[in-house]
Design an enzyme around this catalytic site. Structure first.
Site, PDB file in Angstrom:
ATOM      1  N   ASP A 293       4.938 -23.500  20.630  1.00 44.64           N
ATOM      2  CA  ASP A 293       6.230 -23.216  21.255  1.00 44.64           C
ATOM      3  C   ASP A 293       6.045 -23.110  22.755  1.00 44.64           C
ATOM      4  O   ASP A 293       4.992 -22.668  23.235  1.00 44.64           O
ATOM      5  CB  ASP A 293       6.803 -21.905  20.694  1.00 44.64           C
ATOM      6  CG  ASP A 293       8.240 -21.656  21.104  1.00 44.64           C
ATOM      7  OD1 ASP A 293       8.935 -22.626  21.466  1.00 44.64           O
ATOM      8  OD2 ASP A 293       8.673 -20.491  21.061  1.00 44.64           O
ATOM      9  N   HIS A 294       7.053 -23.522  23.485  1.00 46.07           N
ATOM     10  CA  HIS A 294       7.040 -23.371  24.938  1.00 46.07           C
ATOM     11  C   HIS A 294       7.423 -21.944  25.321  1.00 46.07           C
ATOM     12  O   HIS A 294       8.347 -21.367  24.743  1.00 46.07           O
ATOM     13  CB  HIS A 294       8.031 -24.344  25.588  1.00 46.07           C
ATOM     14  CG  HIS A 294       7.694 -25.785  25.374  1.00 46.07           C
ATOM     15  ND1 HIS A 294       8.646 -26.737  25.091  1.00 46.07           N
ATOM     16  CD2 HIS A 294       6.506 -26.445  25.399  1.00 46.07           C
ATOM     17  CE1 HIS A 294       8.067 -27.921  24.961  1.00 46.07           C
ATOM     18  NE2 HIS A 294       6.764 -27.759  25.139  1.00 46.07           N
ATOM     19  N   TYR A 473      12.589 -21.564  22.816  1.00 45.58           N
ATOM     20  CA  TYR A 473      13.274 -21.998  21.596  1.00 45.58           C
ATOM     21  C   TYR A 473      12.905 -23.413  21.163  1.00 45.58           C
ATOM     22  O   TYR A 473      13.742 -24.170  20.695  1.00 45.58           O
ATOM     23  CB  TYR A 473      14.802 -21.855  21.754  1.00 45.58           C
ATOM     24  CG  TYR A 473      15.171 -20.688  22.627  1.00 45.58           C
ATOM     25  CD1 TYR A 473      14.839 -19.381  22.240  1.00 45.58           C
ATOM     26  CD2 TYR A 473      15.791 -20.860  23.865  1.00 45.58           C
ATOM     27  CE1 TYR A 473      15.133 -18.289  23.052  1.00 45.58           C
ATOM     28  CE2 TYR A 473      16.082 -19.774  24.683  1.00 45.58           C
ATOM     29  CZ  TYR A 473      15.751 -18.498  24.268  1.00 45.58           C
ATOM     30  OH  TYR A 473      16.033 -17.422  25.079  1.00 45.58           O
ATOM     31  N   HIS A 474      11.600 -23.726  21.269  1.00 43.79           N
ATOM     32  CA  HIS A 474      11.112 -25.057  20.903  1.00 43.79           C
ATOM     33  C   HIS A 474       9.984 -24.990  19.872  1.00 43.79           C
ATOM     34  O   HIS A 474       8.962 -25.657  20.031  1.00 43.79           O
ATOM     35  CB  HIS A 474      10.608 -25.794  22.148  1.00 43.79           C
ATOM     36  CG  HIS A 474      11.653 -26.019  23.194  1.00 43.79           C
ATOM     37  ND1 HIS A 474      11.346 -26.266  24.524  1.00 43.79           N
ATOM     38  CD2 HIS A 474      13.004 -26.057  23.121  1.00 43.79           C
ATOM     39  CE1 HIS A 474      12.464 -26.439  25.218  1.00 43.79           C
ATOM     40  NE2 HIS A 474      13.479 -26.310  24.388  1.00 43.79           N
ATOM     41  N   PRO A 475      10.100 -24.199  18.803  1.00 43.33           N
ATOM     42  CA  PRO A 475       9.004 -24.129  17.830  1.00 43.33           C
ATOM     43  C   PRO A 475       8.850 -25.435  17.059  1.00 43.33           C
ATOM     44  O   PRO A 475       9.836 -26.042  16.640  1.00 43.33           O
ATOM     45  CB  PRO A 475       9.440 -22.991  16.905  1.00 43.33           C
ATOM     46  CG  PRO A 475      10.938 -23.004  16.968  1.00 43.33           C
ATOM     47  CD  PRO A 475      11.255 -23.373  18.395  1.00 43.33           C
TER      48      PRO A 475
END
Length: 538
Positions: A293-294, A473-475
């Protein structure tokens, strides 16, 4: 019992596309199971309304990660869409594909057909880009992409000048020939309304007689005959129901729900399943593992002149922008909070950018507890420049806590758990101050508010970003793709290793996270995955 050719679990960025692709010919029947409800809600359709949906349980799973040592012990809020369109119905709408090398890395990891030259035609086919068609961009596709350059706040133009003064080139298109540089983000809207995957793909598909969508339908278990998936058990309205798939079951729940459902169905780490009293159908330690994630942070400054704060905070400003949006479908409410952006290298020796920038012409330093006050910003003129890492090396995991499908799984992010991630974030936050010191924007700054001028040493900067960073919010990668079950969950054709009639098609299959926002790549994965299903069922 209902019988369909295909069952698609989840109507998000990928699932909506899969349903549209599989139903387009009219030859196959498709059932879509969505745990959430309708996307026909004002704050879903209004682009800046995602500030209201950030905590809204009516459209949001509202996950919470475990307290994370890498984030100074904070338990991070993880919003995910629980609504038609999934997270594409509540996201910030930035349309960034990632770098050429990201997809070539996927291919080189043993996934033929997933290199950049393979997926570029798909990205182009998906797009209806307002900026026009060229070698990299498409027109006429289902997803309308809006060009915002003419609409940005004047302060955003000062930001663009400042970043160029700090050494980055101007880049009119982050999805074009190169990603590096500074520019204005393109977003997924059309005529002032959000262009979610539901609007672009699922809603048109729902007009077909061969598509059936069930909302409020929580998938609880995949049903098997032997080692072949034959259906889905789900809860709806307090009742347990079943549906049968004559051809395939396709899991498109996203990077949290997809591994959770596989684990509940007996597919995953054997010890985890046995500890929870679940019979092991297919032991695979990769299910739920490799979470990437980011992580992002904002720096905030007080400006000498008005920002969007002075328009979005007072009642009269809300009335003004609201009336403009309702009458004309434009103005601040028709945009994302991230107007400007960019990609840069923290070390000139790096071959490609490793950090992403975000510019916001407003500030939210003083939020109320449990609120994301995009529509109620600070009472003073402020703006923020944020960043996130593109390819972190930290890895986490998603695991079930029990056999209860309604209990949220355990999310362990392990943010900043490697020296690499800490070092590059330290270099990155220093660059934010380099931007702020550039003449174009320095003249507009009154003072630095967060983290504040007293935070100077490396130790203090690291402590600050551990305290204030969080997911962007990039999992991805919790059901990752690869040729070998020893290291992956699905094959290059997205079939679950060791089983039949079962695929995973969503961002959880990414072998590695892309360098940028993940929604575009998730939609592309849905498109390509849908084509694979059709090819294998011809």
């Amino acid at each position: 019992m209902k019988q369909f050719d295909f069952i698609v679990i989840g109507s998000g960025s990928a699932g909506s596309v899969v349903a549209e692709r599989l139903s387009a010919s009219g030859r196959h029947t498709v059932l879509v199971l969505e745990a959430g409800g309708s996307d026909r809600r004002f704050f879903v359709q209004m682009p800046l309304g995602y500030g209201k949906t950030f905590f809204d349980p009516a459209v949001n799973w509202n996950y919470r990660a475990e307290p994370d040592p890498g984030l100074a012990g904070n338990a991070d809020h993880w919003p995910r869409g629980k609504v038609l369109g999934g997270s594409s119905s509540i996201n910030a709408m930035v349309w960034v594909r990632g770098q050429r090398e990201d997809f070539d890395d996927w291919r080189d990891a043993g996934n033929p057909g997933w290199g950049y030259d393979d997926v570029l035609p798909l990205f182009k086919a998906i797009e209806d880009n307002e900026a026009g068609e060229d070698a990299w961009r498409g027109r006429g596709g289902p997803v309308h992409v809006t060009e915002l350059t003419r609409f940005v706040h004047p302060l955003c133009n000062l930001y663009l000048q400042a970043v160029q003064q700090a050494g980055l080139p101007l880049n009119p298109d982050f999805n074009g020939e190169r990603q590096e540089g500074v520019g204005v983000y393109q977003i997924t809207t059309r005529n002032g309304r959000r262009m979610s995957a539901a609007r672009a793909f699922l809603r048109p598909a729902m007009k077909r007689a061969n598509v059936h969508v069930e909302t409020g339908a929580l998938a609880t278990r995949i049903l098997f005959e032997g080692r072949r998936a034959v259906g889905v058990e789900y809860l709806q309205g307090g009742h347990k129901r079943e549906a049968r798939a004559g051809r395939e079951v396709i899991v498109s729940g996203g990077s949290i729900n997809s591994p959770q459902l596989l684990q509940l169905s007996g597919i995953g780490p054997a010890a985890l399943l046995r500890d929870n009293g679940i019979s092991v159908l297919e032991a695979n330690d990769n299910v739920g593992a490799h979470l990437q994630d980011h992580q992002g942070i904002n720096y905030t400054w007080r400006a000498k002149s008005a920002t969007l704060n002075q328009l979005l905070r007072p009642w009269w400003g809300k009335m003004l922008v609201g009336a403009r949006y309702l009458l004309l479908r434009n103005g601040p409410l028709s945009m994302s909070m991230n107007q400007g952006g960019g990609f840069f290298r923290t070390d000139p020796a790096l071959a490609r950018p490793n950090m992403q920038l975000y510019f916001q012409a407003f500030s939210t330093v003083l939020p109320k507890p449990g609120e994301r006050p995009i529509l109620s910003p600070d009472p003073w003129p402020g703006f923020s420049i944020g960043l996130s890492n593109c390819r972190p090396t930290s890895r986490g995991a998603i695991t079930i806590r029990s056999t209860d499908p309604q209990e949220h799984p355990k999310i362990v992010a392990n943010a900043f758990s490697t020296d690499h991630d800490v070092a590059e974030m330290l270099a990155a936050v220093k660059f934010l101050r380099t931007i702020a010191a550039a003449p174009a924007i320095a003249e507009a700054i009154d003072e630095e508010v967060l983290p504040g001028p007293s935070i100077r040493s490396d130790e203090d900067l690291i402590e600050d970003f551990r305290k204030r960073s969080g997911t962007v919010y990039h999992p991805v990668s919790t059901c990752r793709m690869g040729p070998d079950a020893a290291t992956a969950v699905v094959s290059p054709r997205l079939k679950v290793h060791g089983l039949e009639g079962l695929r995973v098609i969503d961002a959880s299959v990414f072998p590695n996270v892309v360098s940028g926002n993940t929604n575009a790549a998730a939609i592309m994965t849905g498109w390509k995955g849908g084509e694979m299903v059709l090819e294998d069922n011809a």
